[in-house]
Design a protein around this motif. Structure first.
Motif: not given
Length: 341
Positions: A45, A75-76, A79-81, A83-84, A86, A115
Motif C-alpha cells: 500500500a 488493505p481491504h 480506507d483506500g487500501g 486503491d493504494a 493497485r 480486483t
C-alpha cells in the motif's frame, strides 16, 4: 515477468526458505525480476519496495523470521487500501504477486485478486490452521519448541510435586497444543475446538495424584474456553488489535485448579518463543517446495490459487475456497491427546 513478493501476519520459521526459493527459481529458471515488499500488505500500500537478488538471499536458509519484514495490515479493511495497492502495483509494473501468509494475509490476497491482480499464495502459520493444506510453513518448528519446553517442565514439576499449566499459541485451533501435548506427555490438553469442564479436569487431577502421581502437566491453547453451563465463568480477553491477551486463560485455569484441588500450581506461557529461532529441516524443505511451486504456477498461467501440501504432494487449490476459513484439529486427534493421561 516482474513478480511482487510479500510476507504478512506473524513471523515464523521457514519464511526465508520460501523467499529464497522464489528468488532462485524466478531468477535462475525463468529470468523473472522479484520485487520484495517490506512489511506485508502495508508495504504494498505504501510502495515500500526491495528488489531481491541472489545476494539478498545468501545465507538465509537457516535463519528465522523474514528478511522482508511483516505486519498485520489488511488493505481491504483500510480506507483506500485496495486503491493504494493497485496504484503501487501499476507504478512498480508488477505483473503478479506471491503472498506468503496465514488466514488474514490470504483473505486479503483473495480480495486483491478480485480486483484483477494475478496472485499465488503460500500458506504459513505456526497455528497450522490454514484450510486446504495438511501443513503450513512454521508449524513443525513451533511444535518442536513447545515439546522441548514441556519436556523441561516435566522435570521441575515432578521435583516439586506441582501441577504445571503451559499455555501455547492457538487462537481458533489447537494444533500446537494437541501435537506438543501428545509428544510431551501432557495429562490434559485444552483446545478451542472442544470447550472444557473444569470440574471434570480437577476431579481427574485429584484422582491421578491420589492413585499414582505427584505432578501433572496441563497444556492450554490460548483460545481455549470453558463449556457453557459449567462452573467456571470466563470471557476471553482481547488486546488493542483484537489479539487474545497472552496468559489470561492459563492463569485463570491455574487459579481454578489450585483452589479446587489444593495442589501447588504454576503457569508457563511460551508466547513468541514459539515463533522464533532456527527452522527445522522440515520447515526449510516445505518453504522451499512452496516457493518453487508458486513461481512455477505463475509461469504456467495459474492465478487465484494457493500452494498446498496434500499427503506428500504439493498441489494448487483455489484461493477462494480456503481464504477466510480456519482448519480445526480433528476430534480424533484431540481424543488421542486426552486418552494418554
Amino acid at each position: 515477468m516482474r513478480i511482487g513478493l510479500l510476507t504478512g501476519g506473524g513471523d515464523c520459521p521457514g519464511l526465508n526458505a520460501a523467499i529464497r526459493a522464489v528468488v532462485k527459481r524466478g531468477l535462475g529458471e525463468y529470468g523473472h525480476s522479484i520485487i520484495g515488499f517490506r512489511n506485508g500488505w502495508k508495504g504494498v500500500a505504501e510502495g515500500d519496495v526491495m528488489p531481491l537478488t541472489r545476494n539478498d538471499i545468501r545465507g538465509v536458509l537457516d535463519t528465522g523470521g523474514t528478511l522482508l519484514g511483516t505486519a498485520r495490515f489488511h488493505p481491504h479493511s483500510a480506507d483506500g487500501g485496495l486503491d493504494a495497492v493497485r496504484a503501487t502495483l501499476e507504478a512498480e509494473r508488477i505483473e503478479a504477486l506471491i503472498c506468503i501468509g496465514g488466514d488474514g494475509t490470504l483473505h486479503a490476497a483473495s480480495k486483491v485478486a478480485e480486483t484483477g491482480t494475478k496472485i499465488v499464495a503460500i500458506p504459513k502459520t505456526i497455528d497450522n490452521d490454514v484450510a486446504g493444506t495438511d501443513r503450513s510453513i512454521g508449524f513443525d518448528t513451533a511444535v518442536h519448541i513447545a515439546t522441548e519446553a514441556i519436556d523441561r517442565i516435566h522435570t521441575t514439576a515432578e521435583s516439586h510435586n506441582r501441577v504445571m499449566v503451559v499455555e501455547l499459541m492457538g487462537r481458533s485451533a489447537g494444533w500446537i497444543a494437541v501435537q506438543a501435548g501428545i509428544a510431551g506427555g501432557a495429562e490434559v490438553v485444552l483446545t478451542p475446538e472442544e470447550p472444557f469442564d473444569i470440574d471434570r479436569i480437577t476431579r481427574y487431577l485429584k484422582h491421578r495424584h491420589r492413585a499414582h502421581a505427584s505432578f501433572s502437566i496441563v497444556v492450554v491453547a490460548e483460545g481455549a474456553v470453558p463449556a457453557e453451563g459449567t462452573s467456571m465463568e470466563w470471557e476471553t480477553k482481547y488486546g488493542t488489535f483484537g489479539e487474545i491477551v497472552s496468559g489470561a486463560v492459563s492463569e485463570r485455569v491455574a487459579e481454578e485448579i489450585a483452589a479446587r484441588t489444593g495442589f501447588d500450581t504454576r503457569v508457563t506461557v511460551l508466547g513468541h518463543v514459539q515463533r522464533g529461532g532456527t527452522p527445522l529441516p522440515s520447515d526449510r524443505i516445505l518453504g522451499s517446495r512452496f516457493g518453487v511451486a508458486a513461481v512455477d504456477a505463475l509461469q504456467q498461467g495459474h492465478t487465484g490459487v494457493m500452494t498446498a501440501l496434500r499427503g506428500e504432494e504439493v498441489v494448487l487449490v483455489p484461493l477462494e475456497e480456503v481464504a477466510g476459513r480456519a482448519k480445526p484439529v480433528p476430534a480424533e486427534l484431540i481424543q488421542v491427546a486426552n486418552a494418554l493421561a
